[in-house]
Motif scaffolding. Structure first.
Motif, PDB file in Angstrom:
ATOM      1  N   MET A 182      10.112  67.239  54.352  1.00 25.78           N
ATOM      2  CA  MET A 182      10.152  66.147  53.322  1.00 25.78           C
ATOM      3  C   MET A 182      10.807  64.717  53.905  1.00 25.78           C
ATOM      4  O   MET A 182      11.245  63.992  53.123  1.00 25.78           O
ATOM      5  CB  MET A 182      11.171  66.597  51.979  1.00 25.78           C
ATOM      6  N   ASP A 183      10.881  64.783  55.413  1.00 26.00           N
ATOM      7  CA  ASP A 183      11.199  63.545  55.968  1.00 26.00           C
ATOM      8  C   ASP A 183      12.660  63.325  55.697  1.00 26.00           C
ATOM      9  O   ASP A 183      13.193  62.074  55.892  1.00 26.00           O
ATOM     10  CB  ASP A 183      10.327  62.398  55.626  1.00 26.00           C
ATOM     11  N   GLY A 184      13.449  64.343  55.453  1.00 24.94           N
ATOM     12  CA  GLY A 184      14.816  64.116  55.199  1.00 24.94           C
ATOM     13  C   GLY A 184      15.636  63.947  56.660  1.00 24.94           C
ATOM     14  O   GLY A 184      16.643  63.442  56.268  1.00 24.94           O
ATOM     15  N   ALA A 185      15.082  64.203  57.507  1.00 29.55           N
ATOM     16  CA  ALA A 185      15.870  63.860  59.013  1.00 29.55           C
ATOM     17  C   ALA A 185      16.198  62.398  59.296  1.00 29.55           C
ATOM     18  O   ALA A 185      17.240  62.243  59.844  1.00 29.55           O
ATOM     19  CB  ALA A 185      15.053  64.500  60.072  1.00 29.55           C
ATOM     20  N   ARG A 186      15.391  61.749  58.525  1.00 31.06           N
ATOM     21  CA  ARG A 186      15.729  60.241  58.890  1.00 31.06           C
ATOM     22  C   ARG A 186      16.895  59.854  58.057  1.00 31.06           C
ATOM     23  O   ARG A 186      17.511  58.747  58.378  1.00 31.06           O
ATOM     24  CB  ARG A 186      14.491  59.286  58.459  1.00 31.06           C
ATOM     25  N   LYS A 187      17.257  60.577  57.151  1.00 27.52           N
ATOM     26  CA  LYS A 187      18.576  60.038  56.473  1.00 27.52           C
ATOM     27  C   LYS A 187      19.848  60.856  56.888  1.00 27.52           C
ATOM     28  O   LYS A 187      20.951  60.869  56.246  1.00 27.52           O
ATOM     29  CB  LYS A 187      18.304  60.573  54.830  1.00 27.52           C
ATOM     30  N   VAL A 188      19.648  61.618  57.816  1.00 26.78           N
ATOM     31  CA  VAL A 188      20.817  62.517  58.533  1.00 26.78           C
ATOM     32  C   VAL A 188      21.226  61.920  59.777  1.00 26.78           C
ATOM     33  O   VAL A 188      20.508  61.815  60.703  1.00 26.78           O
ATOM     34  CB  VAL A 188      20.270  63.935  58.612  1.00 26.78           C
ATOM     35  N   ASP A 189      22.491  61.917  59.812  1.00 28.53           N
ATOM     36  CA  ASP A 189      23.098  61.711  61.290  1.00 28.53           C
ATOM     37  C   ASP A 189      23.630  62.802  61.922  1.00 28.53           C
ATOM     38  O   ASP A 189      23.316  63.158  63.106  1.00 28.53           O
ATOM     39  CB  ASP A 189      24.331  60.609  60.932  1.00 28.53           C
ATOM     40  N   LYS A 190      24.155  63.814  61.505  1.00 24.40           N
ATOM     41  CA  LYS A 190      24.695  65.076  61.762  1.00 24.40           C
ATOM     42  C   LYS A 190      24.507  65.965  60.941  1.00 24.40           C
ATOM     43  O   LYS A 190      24.852  66.061  59.704  1.00 24.40           O
ATOM     44  CB  LYS A 190      26.207  65.113  62.284  1.00 24.40           C
ATOM     45  N   TYR A 191      24.271  67.439  61.565  1.00 24.72           N
ATOM     46  CA  TYR A 191      23.891  68.591  60.699  1.00 24.72           C
ATOM     47  C   TYR A 191      24.807  69.538  61.100  1.00 24.72           C
ATOM     48  O   TYR A 191      24.862  69.918  62.246  1.00 24.72           O
ATOM     49  CB  TYR A 191      22.396  68.986  60.704  1.00 24.72           C
ATOM     50  N   VAL A 192      25.644  70.234  60.397  1.00 25.06           N
ATOM     51  CA  VAL A 192      26.474  71.482  60.683  1.00 25.06           C
ATOM     52  C   VAL A 192      26.051  72.491  59.759  1.00 25.06           C
ATOM     53  O   VAL A 192      26.228  72.294  58.566  1.00 25.06           O
ATOM     54  CB  VAL A 192      27.876  71.059  60.595  1.00 25.06           C
ATOM     55  N   GLY A 193      25.494  73.506  60.307  1.00 22.44           N
ATOM     56  CA  GLY A 193      25.140  74.980  59.757  1.00 22.44           C
ATOM     57  C   GLY A 193      26.384  76.148  60.129  1.00 22.44           C
ATOM     58  O   GLY A 193      26.392  76.410  61.016  1.00 22.44           O
ATOM     59  N   TRP A 194      26.647  76.669  58.927  1.00 27.16           N
ATOM     60  CA  TRP A 194      27.497  77.813  59.091  1.00 27.16           C
ATOM     61  C   TRP A 194      26.717  79.102  58.740  1.00 27.16           C
ATOM     62  O   TRP A 194      26.409  79.260  57.651  1.00 27.16           O
ATOM     63  CB  TRP A 194      28.805  77.837  58.184  1.00 27.16           C
ATOM     64  N   ALA A 195      26.335  79.850  59.980  1.00 24.87           N
ATOM     65  CA  ALA A 195      25.404  80.976  59.796  1.00 24.87           C
ATOM     66  C   ALA A 195      24.275  80.816  58.718  1.00 24.87           C
ATOM     67  O   ALA A 195      24.098  81.431  57.709  1.00 24.87           O
ATOM     68  CB  ALA A 195      26.384  82.153  58.897  1.00 24.87           C
ATOM     69  N   PRO A 196      23.344  79.814  59.047  1.00 27.31           N
ATOM     70  CA  PRO A 196      22.306  79.141  58.257  1.00 27.31           C
ATOM     71  C   PRO A 196      21.162  80.352  58.593  1.00 27.31           C
ATOM     72  O   PRO A 196      21.026  81.102  59.428  1.00 27.31           O
ATOM     73  CB  PRO A 196      21.864  77.951  58.991  1.00 27.31           C
ATOM     74  N   SER A 197      20.612  80.277  57.224  1.00 24.68           N
ATOM     75  CA  SER A 197      19.350  81.251  57.212  1.00 24.68           C
ATOM     76  C   SER A 197      18.184  80.592  57.274  1.00 24.68           C
ATOM     77  O   SER A 197      17.142  81.183  56.798  1.00 24.68           O
ATOM     78  CB  SER A 197      19.525  81.978  55.632  1.00 24.68           C
ATOM     79  N   SER A 198      18.223  79.751  58.202  1.00 27.38           N
ATOM     80  CA  SER A 198      16.730  79.018  58.406  1.00 27.38           C
ATOM     81  C   SER A 198      15.621  79.814  58.850  1.00 27.38           C
ATOM     82  O   SER A 198      14.630  79.410  58.537  1.00 27.38           O
ATOM     83  CB  SER A 198      17.317  77.713  59.358  1.00 27.38           C
ATOM     84  N   HIS A 199      16.151  80.766  59.674  1.00 27.11           N
ATOM     85  CA  HIS A 199      14.849  81.519  60.199  1.00 27.11           C
ATOM     86  C   HIS A 199      14.916  82.959  59.479  1.00 27.11           C
ATOM     87  O   HIS A 199      14.051  83.702  59.910  1.00 27.11           O
ATOM     88  CB  HIS A 199      15.173  81.991  61.583  1.00 27.11           C
ATOM     89  N   GLY A 200      15.600  82.978  58.437  1.00 30.39           N
ATOM     90  CA  GLY A 200      15.393  84.212  57.661  1.00 30.39           C
ATOM     91  C   GLY A 200      16.263  85.201  58.241  1.00 30.39           C
ATOM     92  O   GLY A 200      16.966  85.230  59.023  1.00 30.39           O
ATOM     93  N   PRO A 252      13.835  68.474  63.804  1.00 35.35           N
ATOM     94  CA  PRO A 252      13.112  67.160  63.972  1.00 35.35           C
ATOM     95  C   PRO A 252      14.314  66.283  64.956  1.00 35.35           C
ATOM     96  O   PRO A 252      15.304  66.704  64.698  1.00 35.35           O
ATOM     97  CB  PRO A 252      13.424  66.742  62.378  1.00 35.35           C
ATOM     98  N   ASP A 253      13.727  65.668  65.618  1.00 32.70           N
ATOM     99  CA  ASP A 253      14.460  64.513  66.438  1.00 32.70           C
ATOM    100  C   ASP A 253      15.274  63.715  65.398  1.00 32.70           C
ATOM    101  O   ASP A 253      15.072  63.277  64.463  1.00 32.70           O
ATOM    102  CB  ASP A 253      13.761  63.773  67.254  1.00 32.70           C
ATOM    103  N   GLY A 254      16.460  63.291  66.044  1.00 30.54           N
ATOM    104  CA  GLY A 254      17.014  62.359  65.156  1.00 30.54           C
ATOM    105  C   GLY A 254      18.622  62.632  64.921  1.00 30.54           C
ATOM    106  O   GLY A 254      19.554  62.461  65.606  1.00 30.54           O
ATOM    107  N   PRO A 255      18.764  63.511  64.088  1.00 28.92           N
ATOM    108  CA  PRO A 255      20.072  64.230  63.734  1.00 28.92           C
ATOM    109  C   PRO A 255      20.716  64.772  65.063  1.00 28.92           C
ATOM    110  O   PRO A 255      19.944  65.387  65.918  1.00 28.92           O
ATOM    111  CB  PRO A 255      19.905  65.153  62.809  1.00 28.92           C
ATOM    112  N   ARG A 256      21.959  64.844  65.039  1.00 25.02           N
ATOM    113  CA  ARG A 256      22.803  65.927  65.993  1.00 25.02           C
ATOM    114  C   ARG A 256      23.063  67.208  65.032  1.00 25.02           C
ATOM    115  O   ARG A 256      23.753  67.079  64.315  1.00 25.02           O
ATOM    116  CB  ARG A 256      23.929  65.140  66.571  1.00 25.02           C
ATOM    117  N   TYR A 257      22.748  68.412  66.086  1.00 27.42           N
ATOM    118  CA  TYR A 257      22.917  69.773  65.249  1.00 27.42           C
ATOM    119  C   TYR A 257      24.056  70.404  65.712  1.00 27.42           C
ATOM    120  O   TYR A 257      24.157  70.719  67.173  1.00 27.42           O
ATOM    121  CB  TYR A 257      21.302  70.292  65.171  1.00 27.42           C
TER     122      TYR A 257
END
Length: 333
Positions: A182-200, A252-257
């Motif tokens: 949804m092109d949300g990466a352009r609105k994000v500077d940093k992303y922090v995930g605690w045990a994210p389920s992004s890959h299932g 996506p490029d842009g944010p720091r993960y």
């Protein structure tokens, strides 16, 4: 030699001038009084302007808030907050599946607020089965749309151009869909995930067995009828997970993960699948920096090393940051 008659009264003497020592003492007293008055005058406004520090919550507060305050927690969602030059991006936090912000960010929200951040938290994915408390049940694509609207509201309120995202479990997956699809990466500077389920998750092999027995289709339909599709969409075989990474396995490029994982996770498994790939990604296994920390999947919310790693990431700290190994989280799940 003249003789003085003792019976003759002497003429009164004229007052003598103050001695040098007396003048110095008086001047010193005046200087001390003036300095004291100046100190009080200048210190009083500073003390009045300094906001009291918020108390960080723990497990008791999380349990209480889960029922009594699912949509509010100290430090979060102050819509009058304006970011400082030191912390120009507000922080948006998302709880994990089955949880709500009142419970999940009871420790993180006060710490971030005390550090000077504008802090916001979102309950998402509520359905008729949520009873106003159980989050993350609705379709994850709809939850991502809720996040998009919430971020726009935060940006409009704060005047910022970007936010920082902090998510636990599904709270890390929903933002990933939003950033990738949804092109949300352009609105994000940093992303922090605690045990994210992004890959299932294969849920310790249960999903793999279900797939081999062709049961996952039935489970998916059941979740839709029972109003908890967002739970099943977190499996590693779901259409949601497959579509998330269909265009590539990098972020996506842009944010720091930054991703924080624990070897004792029994929910999003194998735990190593939580790691992200990209040019600006830092995957941290909790036990690599604090070997005796046995916090489980759920326990990351009140694990102090996890909070320290988070604060370091949001402050653009070094990737090899070493937290103080104390205040470990729940050894659960």
């Amino acid at each position: 030699m003249p003789v003085t008659d003792p019976s003759t009264p002497s003429a009164p003497s004229s007052p003598s001038a103050p001695s040098t020592r007396t003048l110095r003492t008086a001047l010193a007293a005046v200087a001390v009084c003036a300095a004291t008055a100046l100190t009080l005058a200048t210190a009083a406004p500073a003390q009045a302007d300094e906001a009291p520090k918020l108390r960080e919550g723990g497990v008791p507060e999380a349990l209480w808030n889960y029922v009594s305050s699912p949509g509010a927690v100290p430090g979060a969602n102050d819509w009058s907050c304006k970011p400082s030059a030191e912390h120009p991006e507000p922080v948006v936090m998302l709880p994990g599946t089955f949880f709500n912000l009142g419970a999940n960010v009871v420790k993180a929200a006060p710490r971030l607020k005390n550090a000077g951040y504008c802090v916001y938290a979102l309950n998402y994915g509520f359905t008729s089965a949520s009873l106003g408390r159980v989050g993350g049940l609705g379709p994850n694509r709809e939850s991502a749309a809720q996040l998009d609207a919430f971020v726009d509201k935060v940006l409009a309120s704060t005047g910022s151009t970007k936010v920082n995202i902090l998510g636990h479990s599904l709270g890390g997956s929903v933002p990933m869909w939003w950033m990738k699809k949804m092109d949300g990466a352009r609105k994000v500077d940093k992303y922090v995930g605690w045990a994210p389920s992004s890959h299932g998750t294969n849920l310790n092999g249960i999903v793999d067995v279900g797939s081999q027995l062709n049961l996952m289709g039935f489970v998916t339909r059941l979740s839709e009828v029972a109003r908890f599709p967002g739970v099943i969409e977190q499996t590693n075989t779901s259409d949601y997970t497959r579509e998330m990474w269909a265009d590539g396995d990098t972020v996506p490029d842009g944010p720091r993960y930054t991703v924080v994982m624990t070897k004792y996770d029994t929910v999003v498994t194998p735990y190593a699948t939580q790691a992200l790939k990209g040019d600006d990604v830092n995957n941290v296994v909790l036990q690599d920096v604090c070997p005796t920390d046995r916090a489980g999947h759920m326990g990351l919310f009140n694990d102090d090393p996890t909070l320290q790693i988070t604060m370091n990431a949001l402050a653009d700290g070094p990737a090899d940051f070493k937290p103080a190994c104390r205040g470990f989280g729940l050894q659960f799940l």
